[in-house]
Write a protein that holds these residues in place. Structure first.
Motif, PDB file in Angstrom:
ATOM      1  N   GLN A   4       0.455  -1.530  -0.294  1.00 12.90           N
ATOM      2  CA  GLN A   4       0.287   0.013  -0.222  1.00 12.90           C
ATOM      3  C   GLN A   4       0.730   0.919   0.284  1.00 12.90           C
ATOM      4  N   VAL A   5       0.118   1.872  -1.097  1.00 14.73           N
ATOM      5  CA  VAL A   5       2.044   3.026  -1.257  1.00 14.73           C
ATOM      6  C   VAL A   5       1.583   4.777  -0.023  1.00 14.73           C
ATOM      7  N   GLN A   6       1.930   4.993   0.709  1.00 13.28           N
ATOM      8  CA  GLN A   6       1.735   5.656   1.392  1.00 13.28           C
ATOM      9  C   GLN A   6       2.796   7.155   1.499  1.00 13.28           C
ATOM     10  N   LEU A   7       1.385   8.755   1.708  1.00  9.86           N
ATOM     11  CA  LEU A   7       2.991   9.214   2.635  1.00  9.86           C
ATOM     12  C   LEU A   7       2.155   9.965   3.608  1.00  9.86           C
ATOM     13  N   ALA A   8       3.216   9.779   4.604  1.00  3.16           N
ATOM     14  CA  ALA A   8       2.348  10.499   6.020  1.00  3.16           C
ATOM     15  C   ALA A   8       3.552  11.780   6.194  1.00  3.16           C
ATOM     16  N   GLU A   9       2.568  12.491   6.848  1.00  6.22           N
ATOM     17  CA  GLU A   9       3.499  13.949   7.569  1.00  6.22           C
ATOM     18  C   GLU A   9       3.692  13.945   8.764  1.00  6.22           C
ATOM     19  N   SER A  10       4.636  15.243   9.097  1.00 11.73           N
ATOM     20  CA  SER A  10       4.873  14.601  10.928  1.00 11.73           C
ATOM     21  C   SER A  10       5.670  15.801  10.861  1.00 11.73           C
ATOM     22  N   GLY A  11       5.240  16.482  12.185  1.00 10.97           N
ATOM     23  CA  GLY A  11       6.224  17.445  12.396  1.00 10.97           C
ATOM     24  C   GLY A  11       6.028  18.702  12.580  1.00 10.97           C
ATOM     25  N   GLY A  12       4.588  18.689  13.020  1.00 13.33           N
ATOM     26  CA  GLY A  12       3.348  19.838  12.965  1.00 13.33           C
ATOM     27  C   GLY A  12       3.183  19.956  14.311  1.00 13.33           C
ATOM     28  N   GLY A  13       2.983  21.215  14.744  1.00 12.03           N
ATOM     29  CA  GLY A  13       2.521  21.405  16.331  1.00 12.03           C
ATOM     30  C   GLY A  13       2.394  23.217  15.758  1.00 12.03           C
ATOM     31  N   LEU A  14       2.597  24.133  17.577  1.00 12.82           N
ATOM     32  CA  LEU A  14       2.564  25.132  18.000  1.00 12.82           C
ATOM     33  C   LEU A  14       3.022  25.709  17.678  1.00 12.82           C
ATOM     34  N   VAL A  15       3.328  27.042  17.307  1.00 12.68           N
ATOM     35  CA  VAL A  15       4.108  27.836  17.702  1.00 12.68           C
ATOM     36  C   VAL A  15       4.763  28.773  17.251  1.00 12.68           C
ATOM     37  N   GLN A  16       5.175  29.698  18.123  1.00 12.46           N
ATOM     38  CA  GLN A  16       4.863  31.365  18.093  1.00 12.46           C
ATOM     39  C   GLN A  16       5.314  31.976  16.700  1.00 12.46           C
ATOM     40  N   ALA A  17       4.914  32.852  17.164  1.00  8.95           N
ATOM     41  CA  ALA A  17       5.121  33.567  15.393  1.00  8.95           C
ATOM     42  C   ALA A  17       6.443  34.756  15.048  1.00  8.95           C
ATOM     43  N   GLY A  18       6.982  34.470  14.311  1.00  8.43           N
ATOM     44  CA  GLY A  18       8.599  34.115  14.350  1.00  8.43           C
ATOM     45  C   GLY A  18       9.461  32.999  14.577  1.00  8.43           C
ATOM     46  N   GLY A  19       9.342  31.585  14.934  1.00  8.37           N
ATOM     47  CA  GLY A  19       9.372  30.853  14.960  1.00  8.37           C
ATOM     48  C   GLY A  19       9.623  29.984  13.827  1.00  8.37           C
ATOM     49  N   SER A  20      10.267  28.586  13.676  1.00  8.48           N
ATOM     50  CA  SER A  20      10.321  27.724  13.074  1.00  8.48           C
ATOM     51  C   SER A  20      10.038  26.153  13.062  1.00  8.48           C
ATOM     52  N   LEU A  21      10.093  25.722  12.193  1.00 12.01           N
ATOM     53  CA  LEU A  21       9.244  24.106  12.537  1.00 12.01           C
ATOM     54  C   LEU A  21       9.293  23.707  10.615  1.00 12.01           C
ATOM     55  N   ARG A  22       9.602  22.215  11.363  1.00  7.36           N
ATOM     56  CA  ARG A  22      10.443  21.661   9.854  1.00  7.36           C
ATOM     57  C   ARG A  22       9.261  20.169   9.916  1.00  7.36           C
ATOM     58  N   LEU A  23       8.656  20.193   8.928  1.00  3.09           N
ATOM     59  CA  LEU A  23       8.203  19.337   8.456  1.00  3.09           C
ATOM     60  C   LEU A  23       7.992  18.040   7.279  1.00  3.09           C
ATOM     61  N   SER A  24       8.255  16.751   7.701  1.00  2.00           N
ATOM     62  CA  SER A  24       8.324  15.357   7.705  1.00  2.00           C
ATOM     63  C   SER A  24       7.675  15.151   6.315  1.00  2.00           C
ATOM     64  N   CYS A  25       7.749  14.192   5.300  1.00  2.00           N
ATOM     65  CA  CYS A  25       7.266  13.664   4.540  1.00  2.00           C
ATOM     66  C   CYS A  25       7.762  12.800   4.417  1.00  2.00           C
ATOM     67  N   ALA A  26       7.150  11.092   5.112  1.00  2.00           N
ATOM     68  CA  ALA A  26       8.059   9.539   4.772  1.00  2.00           C
ATOM     69  C   ALA A  26       7.029   9.048   3.467  1.00  2.00           C
ATOM     70  N   ALA A  27       7.842   8.199   2.809  1.00  2.00           N
ATOM     71  CA  ALA A  27       6.766   7.682   1.605  1.00  2.00           C
ATOM     72  C   ALA A  27       7.360   6.203   1.904  1.00  2.00           C
ATOM     73  N   SER A  28       6.091   5.324   1.911  1.00  2.00           N
ATOM     74  CA  SER A  28       5.941   4.121   1.741  1.00  2.00           C
ATOM     75  C   SER A  28       5.006   2.819   0.686  1.00  2.00           C
TER      76      SER A  28
END
Length: 122
Positions: A1-25
């Motif tokens: 089964q082909v899947q894409l799965a995101e991770s890394g989201g969340g709550l952050v203050q303005a001016g901050g940083s986040l890194r999202l990841s997308c894993a494929a299987s």
């Protein structure tokens, strides 16, 4: 089964940083373009940016250009979205997608993840 799965989201203050990841299987996406879209509450899903199969070419929407960076690791079947200088208007559910080439329209992509929430507080 082909899947894409995101991770890394969340709550952050303005001016901050986040890194999202997308894993494929389920298959390798080394020859596919990968993209990120986002959907804010009550609004349609829009293109954030994309990267071609080799990683040598990227495109970004005007709203994120200079703040967001997409990169990929084909050996790991992963794609990333580095988000810096986040603003409250970046709040949305972020989706990764895979398709033949980078295009700004949803219909160009045949594979989608379930999304990850990003919330930027002011």
């Amino acid at each position: 089964q082909v899947q894409l799965a995101e991770s890394g989201g969340g709550l952050v203050q303005a001016g901050g940083s986040l890194r999202l990841s997308c894993a494929a299987s389920g298959r390798t996406f080394g020859s596919y373009a990968r993209a990120w879209f986002r959907q804010a509450p009550g609004r349609e899903r829009v293109f954030v940016g994309g990267i071609n199969w080799s990683g040598r070419s990227t495109e970004y929407s005007d709203s994120v250009k200079g703040r967001f960076t997409i990169y990929r690791d084909n050996a790991k079947n992963m794609v990333y979205l580095q988000m810096n200088s986040l603003k409250p208007e970046d709040t949305a559910v972020y989706y990764c997608a895979a398709g033949p080439v980078v295009e700004g329209t949803e219909g160009a992509y045949g594979y989608w993840g379930q999304g990850t929430q990003v919330t930027v507080s002011s």
